[in-house]
Design an enzyme around this catalytic site. Structure first.
Site, mmCIF file in Angstrom:
data_model
loop_
_atom_site.group_PDB
_atom_site.id
_atom_site.type_symbol
_atom_site.label_atom_id
_atom_site.label_comp_id
_atom_site.label_asym_id
_atom_site.label_seq_id
_atom_site.Cartn_x
_atom_site.Cartn_y
_atom_site.Cartn_z
ATOM 1 N N GLY A 21 28.523 16.788 -9.020
ATOM 2 C CA GLY A 21 29.252 17.137 -7.798
ATOM 3 C C GLY A 21 28.400 17.919 -6.810
ATOM 4 N N GLY A 22 27.079 17.709 -6.876
ATOM 5 C CA GLY A 22 26.187 18.360 -5.918
ATOM 6 C C GLY A 22 25.927 19.830 -6.220
ATOM 7 N N HIS A 51 21.131 6.580 -0.883
ATOM 8 C CA HIS A 51 21.689 6.661 -2.234
ATOM 9 C C HIS A 51 22.316 5.304 -2.520
ATOM 10 C CE1 HIS A 51 24.141 8.582 -5.581
ATOM 11 N NE2 HIS A 51 24.688 7.386 -5.428
ATOM 12 N N LYS A 84 29.788 12.398 -1.653
ATOM 13 C CA LYS A 84 29.990 11.155 -0.912
ATOM 14 C C LYS A 84 31.221 11.207 -0.014
ATOM 15 C CE LYS A 84 27.906 9.038 -4.904
ATOM 16 N NZ LYS A 84 28.184 8.512 -6.247
ATOM 17 N N ARG A 92 31.272 6.696 -16.555
ATOM 18 C CA ARG A 92 32.734 6.610 -16.353
ATOM 19 C C ARG A 92 32.980 5.713 -15.148
ATOM 20 N NH1 ARG A 92 32.368 9.248 -11.535
ATOM 21 N NH2 ARG A 92 30.936 10.993 -11.528
HETATM 22 P P1 ADP Z 1 25.106 15.226 -8.742
HETATM 23 O O1 ADP Z 1 25.149 14.843 -10.191
HETATM 24 O O2 ADP Z 1 25.351 16.690 -8.516
HETATM 25 O O3 ADP Z 1 25.921 14.336 -7.868
HETATM 26 P P2 ADP Z 1 22.668 13.722 -8.152
HETATM 27 O O4 ADP Z 1 21.443 13.867 -8.976
HETATM 28 O O5 ADP Z 1 23.494 12.498 -8.353
HETATM 29 O O6 ADP Z 1 23.567 15.049 -8.321
HETATM 30 O O7 ADP Z 1 22.273 13.821 -6.619
HETATM 31 C C1 ADP Z 1 23.243 13.895 -5.601
HETATM 32 C C2 ADP Z 1 22.608 13.667 -4.251
HETATM 33 O O8 ADP Z 1 21.591 14.653 -3.991
HETATM 34 C C3 ADP Z 1 21.884 12.341 -4.084
HETATM 35 O O9 ADP Z 1 22.754 11.303 -3.733
HETATM 36 C C4 ADP Z 1 20.910 12.674 -2.959
HETATM 37 O O10 ADP Z 1 21.560 12.659 -1.713
HETATM 38 C C5 ADP Z 1 20.511 14.093 -3.277
HETATM 39 N N1 ADP Z 1 19.286 14.115 -4.125
HETATM 40 C C6 ADP Z 1 19.235 14.205 -5.467
HETATM 41 N N2 ADP Z 1 17.970 14.171 -5.920
HETATM 42 C C7 ADP Z 1 17.167 14.065 -4.844
HETATM 43 C C8 ADP Z 1 15.739 13.967 -4.642
HETATM 44 N N3 ADP Z 1 14.887 14.007 -5.654
HETATM 45 N N4 ADP Z 1 15.295 13.844 -3.380
HETATM 46 C C9 ADP Z 1 16.154 13.801 -2.325
HETATM 47 N N5 ADP Z 1 17.492 13.897 -2.445
HETATM 48 C C10 ADP Z 1 18.014 14.016 -3.684
#
Ligand code: ADP
Length: 467
Positions: free
Chosen positions: A164-165, A208, A237, A292
């Site tokens: 969740g960021g 993404h 998102k 999931r």
């Molecule tokens: P979460 O599990 O908290 O959702 P994610 O690893 O899926 O975290 O990453 C969420 C968002 O963060 C990605 O969609 C992207 O926008 C940004 N992000 C994550 N890793 C990177 C990276 N290495 N470089 C640039 N942006 C990133």
């Protein structure tokens, strides 16, 4: 087939699962907190059991109460939806021990992919490209800074348990690194009870793009193409679409194959999503796997005609996949907007309360997945998402025109929502041209007056009539 299942969730996803079960002739049992007694999922399920007070930590997150409810109701399976216990390997394991079918992957796959550092290493070992970064967890900030320097700044510091960021921090140079390292670790310790972090290269202005996979329990695995989820605010998102305007047939094939390799590496079954970042040169890098069903699964359903929830139920019943990779075709374009009870004028602060008037959109090419209605009180305890508007059409342009039309007829009074914000994005030239990266929303907000985003549909329509 399964005869009776319990749905360990609330809101629109609980309804979505009930609907799929109805069509398959499966009986449903809802669980609910005291705050959700009047909820539609409680009304529509065949049975319902109260599992505790309003806070999720006392109800929807209480594994033992959900298992007890499942035993009392004598169900064959539990569908966890998304959020809450959906990615808790201990919960899946308890289901396995109680011989209640967990409608998702086995606990071992969830555990493996739930630790982001382990997930990265697992998929890298089978040849899936990952973002350059530390080989595993970094405990010592001085060691971490050396890794960051060797990768090259900017870097992103990420919690292994993140989601969740949260638990994610950007460091532009070694000066700010120590501070951000501590911040990411502290935030993760608080949010997830695990402060372990690792370091990744920060990809500049990526997209993404994620691949939906379906795998049965007999080793058959297919993918249902991609979703583009680049429109994010604070890594969350806001708008998703399929297919991605950026993905070529060659890239789709390569990413699809990589996603299936990742799924095979953790012996995955049921529905899952492999998330990637794609840079401007169309290089793609694995970031994580969600074990999931996802919020944005409807866009894939609308472009392929495949009902992902029904597939989850069939797979959980032990059936082999009835679809082959060649059967998967992109039939049209689909877009989804997450409608949230929040106030764009107050930095998107959650805005719970009573919906005093409600008029949902409809018509050709519009799907609405929502649990709210006129008179419904949005509780303050849970996620602020109240609806998903999904529109589709033969072309992207048509799907977007329909989205704009659907959002403009959606009337919700009594609470503030992000509808005008989403309407403005749909009409934004950068988004409309298919050029949005994960930086898009930040840029968009910087050039858009906040009061414009907080206007109601009626006010927006008046101002366009006047101009
Ligand atoms: P979460 O599990 O908290 O959702 P994610 O690893 O899926 O975290 O990453 C969420 C968002 O963060 C990605 O969609 C992207 O926008 C940004 N992000 C994550 N890793 C990177 C990276 N290495 N470089 C640039 N942006 C990133």
């Amino acid at each position: 087939m399964l005869k009776k299942i319990l749905i360990a969730n609330r809101g629109e996803i609980a309804l979505r699962i009930i609907r799929a079960c109805r069509e398959l002739g499966i009986e449903t049992v809802a669980v609910y907190s005291e705050a959700d007694e009047q909820s539609l999922h409680v009304q529509l399920a065949d049975g319902a059991i109260c599992i505790g007070p309003a806070p999720a930590s006392e109800s929807y997150l209480r594994a033992e109460r959900i298992i007890a409810a499942a035993e009392i109701a004598d169900v064959d399976g539990i569908h966890p939806g998304y959020g809450f216990l959906a990615e808790d390997p201990d919960f899946a394991e308890q289901c396995e021990e109680c011989r209640i079918k967990f409608i998702g992957p086995k606990s071992g796959s969830i555990r493996m992919m739930g630790d982001k550092a382990v997930a990265r290493e697992t998929v890298r070992a089978v040849g899936v490209p990952t973002v350059p970064g530390s080989p595993g967890v970094l405990a010592d900030p001085n060691e971490a800074i050396k890794v960051a320097e060797s990768i090259g700044f900017p870097v992103i510091i990420k919690a292994v348990a993140g989601g969740g960021g949260r638990g994610m921090r950007l460091a532009h140079n070694s000066m700010s690194f120590h501070r951000e390292f501590a911040a990411a670790s502290n935030e993760a310790a608080k949010a997830f009870g695990n402060g372990a972090v690792y370091v990744e290269k920060y990809i500049e202005e990526p997209r993404h793009i994620e691949i939906q996979v379906l795998c049965d329990e007999h080793g058959n695995r297919i993918h249902l193409c991609e979703r583009d989820c680049s429109v994010q605010r604070r890594h969350q998102k806001v708008i998703e679409e399929a297919p991605s305007p950026f993905v070529t047939p060659e890239l789709r094939k390569a990413m699809g194959e990589a996603a299936l390799k990742a799924a095979a590496a953790c012996d995955y079954w049921n529905a899952g999503t492999v998330e990637f970042l794609v840079d401007k040169d169309r290089n793609f890098y694995f970031i994580e796997m969600n074990t999931r069903v996802q919020v944005e699964h409807p866009v894939t359903e609308e472009i392929t005609g495949i009902d992902i929830i029904k597939e989850q139920l069939r797979i959980a019943a032990g059936e082999p996949l009835g679809i082959t990779q060649d059967d998967v075709k992109i039939l049209r374009h689909a877009v989804e907007v997450r409608v949230c009870a929040e106030d764009p004028a107050r930095n998107f602060a959650p805005c719970p309360g009573e919906i005093t008037l409600y008029y949902p959109p409809g018509g050709h090419g519009v799907r609405l997945d929502s649990h709210v209605y006129g008179g419904y009180i949005v509780p303050p305890y849970y996620d602020s998402m109240i609806a998903k508007v999904i529109t589709f059409g033969r072309t992207r342009e048509l799907a977007l025109d329909r989205m704009h039309r659907a959002l403009s007829e959606y009337l919700i009074r009594g609470i503030k929502t992000n509808i005008s914000f989403a309407r403005a994005i749909v009409r934004d030239p950068v988004f409309a041209a298919g050029e949005a990266t994960t930086k898009f929303v930040e840029d968009f907000l910087a050039r858009t007056p906040r009061d414009l985003l907080a206007r109601t549909n009626e006010e927006l329509d008046q101002s366009t009539e006047n101009t």
